[in-house]
Design a protein around this motif. Structure first.
Motif, PDB file in Angstrom:
ATOM      1  N   GLN A   1       0.832  -1.207   0.000  1.00  0.00           N
ATOM      2  CA  GLN A   1       0.000   0.000   0.000  1.00  0.00           C
ATOM      3  C   GLN A   1       0.869   1.262   0.000  1.00  0.00           C
ATOM      4  O   GLN A   1       0.605   2.220  -0.739  1.00  0.00           O
TER       5      GLN A   1
ATOM      6  N   LEU B   1       0.917   3.803  -3.237  1.00  0.00           N
ATOM      7  CA  LEU B   1       0.491   5.197  -3.098  1.00  0.00           C
ATOM      8  C   LEU B   1       1.605   6.153  -3.509  1.00  0.00           C
ATOM      9  O   LEU B   1       1.356   7.168  -4.174  1.00  0.00           O
TER      10      LEU B   1
ATOM     11  N   HIS C   1       1.832   6.138  -7.193  1.00  0.00           N
ATOM     12  CA  HIS C   1       0.688   6.887  -7.728  1.00  0.00           C
ATOM     13  C   HIS C   1       0.948   8.396  -7.679  1.00  0.00           C
ATOM     14  O   HIS C   1       0.477   9.143  -8.554  1.00  0.00           O
TER      15      HIS C   1
ATOM     16  N   LEU D   1       5.447  10.406   0.328  1.00  0.00           N
ATOM     17  CA  LEU D   1       4.063  10.024   0.622  1.00  0.00           C
ATOM     18  C   LEU D   1       3.695  10.437   2.038  1.00  0.00           C
ATOM     19  O   LEU D   1       2.637  11.031   2.277  1.00  0.00           O
TER      20      LEU D   1
END
Length: 292
Positions: A261, A265, A268, A282
């Motif tokens: 995860q 992220l 992304h 992040l």
């Protein structure tokens, strides 16, 4: 002088090819990147425009490719024309099922396949450990080729696929250390402690939490140095291979799920091409002072 083919002349494969040249081998290489080809040629590698040409005269082939699908494309493509008795040492980070498929397909051609992914950072080429999965004879052939040149040791860890199991689990631990280091440094910053002070003090403390990876990642994260040594997108890929393997064998993967995860992220947000330490961005983006 042995003639060796290297398919994949990127961060790892380029170093392999150059090290083999240093040790007196004639090395032919291929990579789809013209930048990689130029760098390899400057190191003395005889570069080829067609991977089949690079394979044709070699009796040993080293693979250093980004993803499982690239390995299988090479198996079904240029390696299908390899001479009987050729040994393939696959240094790519792939899943064990892909390694086994590659071995089965090449065995039909009389080609021996060994999965021998790299344990070690790129600049440590020459003293890497290669955990090797394959037959006794196949691993012995890879050991004769790569031990003392690109690796400090080639260690047989089981049949084909075993090397890949070991590597993806090793990289899963890398992902966990990478993520928790970013998490700790971001919490330092928010709590009012200089992250650099945390890194310098802990790294030199002899505390049980300290690893060589923390000593490398911590200083770079604390100054936002994300020049890629190991790109975050590749770490994401490797960690997902470990998760899928765990799923297949019925092994719980709680931490792996969280690490995926975090990686996903951060990718992304556009950090996939940066070093794995860019996961820190992040945490910064999601923190209480974000946008201030």
């Amino acid at each position: 002088m042995n003639e060796i083919c290297v398919l994949g002349l990127g961060t790892m494969g380029g170093r392999v090819a150059a090290k083999l040249v240093e040790n007196g081998h004639l090395v032919r290489g291929f990579d789809p990147s013209t930048t990689a080809l130029r760098a390899a040629a400057a190191a003395g590698v005889k570069t080829c425009d067609d991977p089949a040409d690079a394979v044709a005269r070699a009796r040993a082939v080293v693979l250093s490719l980004p993803r499982p699908e690239h390995v299988l494309s090479s198996v079904d493509g240029p390696l299908a024309g390899a001479a009987t008795g050729t040994v393939v040492a696959d240094l790519s980070t792939i899943d064990p099922d892909t390694a086994r498929q590659a071995a089965q397909r090449l065995a039909v051609c009389g080609v021996e396949y060994v999965d021998a992914p790299v344990l070690g950072r790129p600049d440590r080429c020459g003293v890497w450990t290669l955990p090797a999965g394959g037959s006794e004879d196949g691993v012995a052939a890879v050991r004769d080729l790569l031990e003392g040149t690109v690796a400090r040791q080639v260690r047989r860890v089981g049949d084909v696929g075993a090397g890949s199991i070991l590597k993806v689990l090793n990289n899963l631990m890398f992902g966990a250390i990478n993520a928790v280091t970013a998490e700790a440094l971001n919490a330092c910053r928010l709590a009012g402690l200089d992250p650099a002070a945390f890194v310098e003090t802990v790294a030199d403390s002899g505390a049980g939490t300290v690893s060589n990876l923390f000593k490398e990642l911590g200083p770079r994260m604390s100054v936002a140095d994300y020049e890629p040594t190991f790109a975050l997108a590749l770490l994401q890929k490797d960690n997902r291979l470990a998760m899928e393997m765990a799923r297949q064998v019925g092994a719980p993967a709680f931490i792996a799920t969280v690490v995926d995860q975090v990686n996903s992220l951060a990718v992304h947000l556009g950090h996939g091409g940066q070093d794995s330490g860019a996961v820190l961005e992040l945490y910064r983006a999601l923190s209480a002072d974000a946008g201030q």
